[in-house]
Design a protein around this motif. Structure first.
Motif, PDB file in Angstrom:
ATOM      1  N   THR A   1      13.810 135.030  92.094  1.00  0.00           N
ATOM      2  CA  THR A   1      13.753 133.662  91.570  1.00  0.00           C
ATOM      3  C   THR A   1      14.793 132.817  92.290  1.00  0.00           C
ATOM      4  O   THR A   1      15.987 133.128  92.239  1.00  0.00           O
ATOM      5  N   LYS A   2      14.361 131.748  92.943  1.00  0.00           N
ATOM      6  CA  LYS A   2      15.262 130.969  93.791  1.00  0.00           C
ATOM      7  C   LYS A   2      16.502 130.482  93.028  1.00  0.00           C
ATOM      8  O   LYS A   2      17.629 130.576  93.522  1.00  0.00           O
ATOM      9  N   SER A   3      16.294 129.985  91.811  1.00  0.00           N
ATOM     10  CA  SER A   3      17.437 129.459  91.046  1.00  0.00           C
ATOM     11  C   SER A   3      18.458 130.559  90.749  1.00  0.00           C
ATOM     12  O   SER A   3      19.669 130.333  90.781  1.00  0.00           O
ATOM     13  N   ARG A   4      17.954 131.780  90.491  1.00  0.00           N
ATOM     14  CA  ARG A   4      18.871 132.896  90.206  1.00  0.00           C
ATOM     15  C   ARG A   4      19.555 133.383  91.476  1.00  0.00           C
ATOM     16  O   ARG A   4      20.726 133.752  91.460  1.00  0.00           O
ATOM     17  N   ILE A   5      18.797 133.418  92.571  1.00  0.00           N
ATOM     18  CA  ILE A   5      19.379 133.830  93.857  1.00  0.00           C
ATOM     19  C   ILE A   5      20.549 132.892  94.181  1.00  0.00           C
ATOM     20  O   ILE A   5      21.615 133.323  94.627  1.00  0.00           O
ATOM     21  N   LYS A   6      20.342 131.606  93.907  1.00  0.00           N
ATOM     22  CA  LYS A   6      21.381 130.594  94.154  1.00  0.00           C
ATOM     23  C   LYS A   6      22.552 130.764  93.179  1.00  0.00           C
ATOM     24  O   LYS A   6      23.722 130.747  93.571  1.00  0.00           O
ATOM     25  N   GLN A   7      22.207 130.957  91.912  1.00  0.00           N
ATOM     26  CA  GLN A   7      23.242 131.111  90.885  1.00  0.00           C
ATOM     27  C   GLN A   7      24.107 132.357  91.148  1.00  0.00           C
ATOM     28  O   GLN A   7      25.337 132.314  91.032  1.00  0.00           O
ATOM     29  N   ASN A   8      23.445 133.449  91.530  1.00  0.00           N
ATOM     30  CA  ASN A   8      24.188 134.684  91.831  1.00  0.00           C
ATOM     31  C   ASN A   8      25.184 134.482  92.967  1.00  0.00           C
ATOM     32  O   ASN A   8      26.231 135.124  93.017  1.00  0.00           O
ATOM     33  N   PHE A   9      24.828 133.586  93.886  1.00  0.00           N
ATOM     34  CA  PHE A   9      25.663 133.333  95.071  1.00  0.00           C
ATOM     35  C   PHE A   9      26.846 132.417  94.749  1.00  0.00           C
ATOM     36  O   PHE A   9      27.822 132.378  95.501  1.00  0.00           O
ATOM     37  N   ASP A  10      26.759 131.731  93.635  1.00  0.00           N
ATOM     38  CA  ASP A  10      27.748 130.698  93.294  1.00  0.00           C
ATOM     39  C   ASP A  10      28.937 131.301  92.536  1.00  0.00           C
ATOM     40  O   ASP A  10      29.200 130.978  91.381  1.00  0.00           O
ATOM     41  N   ILE A  11      29.639 132.207  93.215  1.00  0.00           N
ATOM     42  CA  ILE A  11      30.753 132.910  92.545  1.00  0.00           C
ATOM     43  C   ILE A  11      32.063 132.803  93.325  1.00  0.00           C
ATOM     44  O   ILE A  11      33.023 133.529  93.048  1.00  0.00           O
ATOM     45  N   TRP A  12      32.101 131.867  94.279  1.00  0.00           N
ATOM     46  CA  TRP A  12      33.271 131.821  95.166  1.00  0.00           C
ATOM     47  C   TRP A  12      34.304 130.793  94.735  1.00  0.00           C
ATOM     48  O   TRP A  12      35.329 130.639  95.393  1.00  0.00           O
ATOM     49  N   ASP A  13      34.044 130.118  93.615  1.00  0.00           N
ATOM     50  CA  ASP A  13      34.963 129.046  93.189  1.00  0.00           C
ATOM     51  C   ASP A  13      35.781 129.422  91.959  1.00  0.00           C
ATOM     52  O   ASP A  13      36.352 128.567  91.301  1.00  0.00           O
ATOM     53  N   PHE A  14      35.812 130.733  91.629  1.00  0.00           N
ATOM     54  CA  PHE A  14      36.651 131.145  90.491  1.00  0.00           C
ATOM     55  C   PHE A  14      37.103 132.586  90.685  1.00  0.00           C
ATOM     56  O   PHE A  14      36.527 133.328  91.478  1.00  0.00           O
ATOM     57  N   GLN A  15      38.165 132.942  89.991  1.00  0.00           N
ATOM     58  CA  GLN A  15      38.701 134.306  90.011  1.00  0.00           C
ATOM     59  C   GLN A  15      38.851 134.780  88.572  1.00  0.00           C
ATOM     60  O   GLN A  15      39.343 134.039  87.729  1.00  0.00           O
ATOM     61  N   LEU A  16      38.446 136.008  88.303  1.00  0.00           N
ATOM     62  CA  LEU A  16      38.683 136.584  86.981  1.00  0.00           C
ATOM     63  C   LEU A  16      40.156 136.973  86.872  1.00  0.00           C
ATOM     64  O   LEU A  16      40.724 137.550  87.795  1.00  0.00           O
ATOM     65  N   ALA A  17      40.752 136.645  85.743  1.00  0.00           N
ATOM     66  CA  ALA A  17      42.147 137.024  85.506  1.00  0.00           C
ATOM     67  C   ALA A  17      42.242 138.548  85.375  1.00  0.00           C
ATOM     68  O   ALA A  17      41.295 139.194  84.923  1.00  0.00           O
ATOM     69  N   PRO A  18      43.401 139.130  85.757  1.00  0.00           N
ATOM     70  CA  PRO A  18      43.555 140.593  85.672  1.00  0.00           C
ATOM     71  C   PRO A  18      43.227 141.147  84.290  1.00  0.00           C
ATOM     72  O   PRO A  18      42.605 142.213  84.179  1.00  0.00           O
ATOM     73  N   GLU A  19      43.594 140.390  83.238  1.00  0.00           N
ATOM     74  CA  GLU A  19      43.328 140.912  81.885  1.00  0.00           C
ATOM     75  C   GLU A  19      41.821 140.948  81.581  1.00  0.00           C
ATOM     76  O   GLU A  19      41.354 141.796  80.814  1.00  0.00           O
ATOM     77  N   ASP A  20      41.061 140.040  82.203  1.00  0.00           N
ATOM     78  CA  ASP A  20      39.609 140.069  81.990  1.00  0.00           C
ATOM     79  C   ASP A  20      38.971 141.243  82.734  1.00  0.00           C
ATOM     80  O   ASP A  20      38.051 141.886  82.224  1.00  0.00           O
ATOM     81  N   ILE A  21      39.488 141.529  83.919  1.00  0.00           N
ATOM     82  CA  ILE A  21      38.988 142.706  84.653  1.00  0.00           C
ATOM     83  C   ILE A  21      39.311 143.972  83.867  1.00  0.00           C
ATOM     84  O   ILE A  21      38.457 144.852  83.715  1.00  0.00           O
ATOM     85  N   GLN A  22      40.525 144.034  83.336  1.00  0.00           N
ATOM     86  CA  GLN A  22      40.905 145.210  82.536  1.00  0.00           C
ATOM     87  C   GLN A  22      40.014 145.349  81.303  1.00  0.00           C
ATOM     88  O   GLN A  22      39.616 146.461  80.929  1.00  0.00           O
TER      89      GLN A  22
END
Length: 317
Positions: A266-287
Motif C-alpha cells: 500500500t503506497k501510503s503505508r510504504i511512505k509512512q513506514n519510511f517516515d522514521i528519520w525525524d525522531f529518536q526513541l528515548a533510551p527508556e522507551d527502548i528499554q
C-alpha cells in the motif's frame, strides 16, 4: 527525500539500514509496490526465490532504471537460496535463476534462506509418500562453501544467512573462509532476539530484522493471535512521539542497529513506514519495548521441525 543511513558489513560493503520487504506480496501487486518504494526513496529491496514474485520485482527495477529514477548502482538487492538448492552443485543454479527472474547481472547480498535442506530436483515444498515435508541431508557447511564460490565469481557482492541459530553460526564460522555479513531473522517487540543479537554482534555479523511489524497478514494467523500494532503499550509510546505504532516498532529496530525490512503493498503505508528519520526513541522507551518479549515467534517453519538442522527445535538461540 530522506536519505537512509547505511551500516557497514564485515567485508567493508555499506548497506542501507532500511529496505522494502516483498514476502507475501502478490505478483499482481508487487511491481507497483516496488516502483512506489523506489520513488519514495527506498534503495534496498529484499527478495527471495521462494516468494515466487522475483520476476515482478525485476520488472519494477527495470522500469525505474529505464525512467532514470535510479541506476543499478543506487540499488541494493538481496535474495535468498531456497532449501531445495542446498546441494553444492545447485547453489549457482539457484542464484542464476534469481538473477534471471530479477533481470540483474549480480546481487548485492545473497543469503541461505534456512539452514536445513529439502529434497532437490522437484517441487519447491517437496513431500514424501505420507505427505510430510521431504528432507535432504545436505550439510549447510557444504552449502556455504558453494556460496563462497558464487561470491568469488562476482555473482553477488556479499553473502549471509537467514534463520540460523547460535550453534549453527559457530559451526559455520569454524569452517568458513568468508564469514556471513548478516543473519536475517524474525525480530519485533514480541521476539526481541536479545541473546542472538549480542552473539552476532560479537562475531561482527549484522542482524537483519524480518517481520518487524509482527507480520499481521501471515496466512496462518489465528483470529485471537495478539496483534503487535494494536498493543496499547506501543500505542502509548507512539502517541508520545506523534507517530504511528508501526513507525515506533520500525524505529526500535533501526536504533538497535538492525537492518529493517518492512513489507507493504500500500503506497501510503510504504511512505509512512519510511517516515522514521525525524525522531529518536528515548533510551527508556527502548528499554520498555525490550520487556515486551514473550518469545512470540510467528514464522516457526513447523512443517520441518523434525529436520536435524531445524534452528528452533531445541532450547537454544
Amino acid at each position: 527525500m530522506a536519505k537512509v543511513p547505511t551500516i557497514k558489513f564485515n567485508n567493508g560493503q555499506s548497506y542501507p539500514i532500511f529496505g522494502i520487504g516483498t514476502w507475501k506480496s502478490k505478483p499482481g501487486e508487487v511491481t507497483q509496490a516496488v516502483k512506489d518504494a523506489i520513488d519514495i526513496g527506498y534503495r534496498h529491496i529484499d527478495c527471495a526465490y521462494a516468494y515466487c514474485n522475483e520476476k515482478e520485482v525485476g520488472e519494477a527495477i527495470s522500469a525505474k532504471i529505464a525512467e532514470g529514477v535510479v541506476k543499478r548502482d543506487d540499488l541494493y538487492v538481496t535474495s535468498k537460496l531456497w532449501n531445495t538448492f542446498h546441494r553444492p552443485d545447485l547453489v549457482e543454479k539457484g542464484l542464476k535463476a534469481t538473477l534471471s527472474n530479477l533481470g540483474l547481472k549480480y546481487l548485492d547480498l545473497y543469503l541461505i534462506h534456512w539452514p536445513f535442506a529439502l529434497k532437490e530436483d522437484g517441487d519447491m515444498f517437496p513431500v514424501d509418500a505420507d505427505g510430510k515435508t521431504a528432507y535432504s541431508d545436505v550439510d549447510y557447511v557444504d552449502t556455504w562453501k558453494a556460496m563462497e564460490e558464487v561470491c568469488k565469481k562476482g555473482l553477488t557482492k556479499s553473502i549471509g544467512i537467514s534463520n540460523f541459530n547460535k550453534r549453527q553460526i559457530e559451526r559455520l564460522l569454524e569452517n568458513a573462509t568468508i564469514p556471513p555479513v548478516t543473519n536475517q531473522i524474525e525480530c519485533h517487540p514480541y521476539l526481541t532476539q536479545m541473546k542472538l543479537t549480542q552473539f552476532c554482534k560479537s562475531k561482527n555479523i549484522i542482524i537483519t530484522a524480518y517481520s518487524p511489524l509482527g507480520s499481521p497478514d501471515r496466512p496462518w494467523a489465528k483470529p485471537d493471535d495478539p496483534q503487535l500494532l494494536d498493543d496499547p503499550k506501543i500505542k502509548k509510546i507512539a502517541d508520545k512521539y506523534n507517530k504511528t505504532p508501526a513507525q515506533v516498532v520500525l524505529k526500535y529496530q533501526v536504533q538497535r542497529g538492525h537492518i529493517t525490512i518492512p513489507k507493504s503493498v500500500t503506497k501510503s503505508r510504504i511512505k509512512q513506514n519510511f517516515d522514521i528519520w525525524d525522531f529518536q526513541l528515548a533510551p527508556e522507551d527502548i528499554q520498555l519495548i525490550n520487556t515486551f518479549d514473550c518469545n512470540g515467534r510467528i514464522c516457526p517453519y513447523a512443517d520441518a521441525f523434525t529436520h536435524k538442522d531445524h534452528p528452533f527445535t531445541k532450547d537454544e538461540y
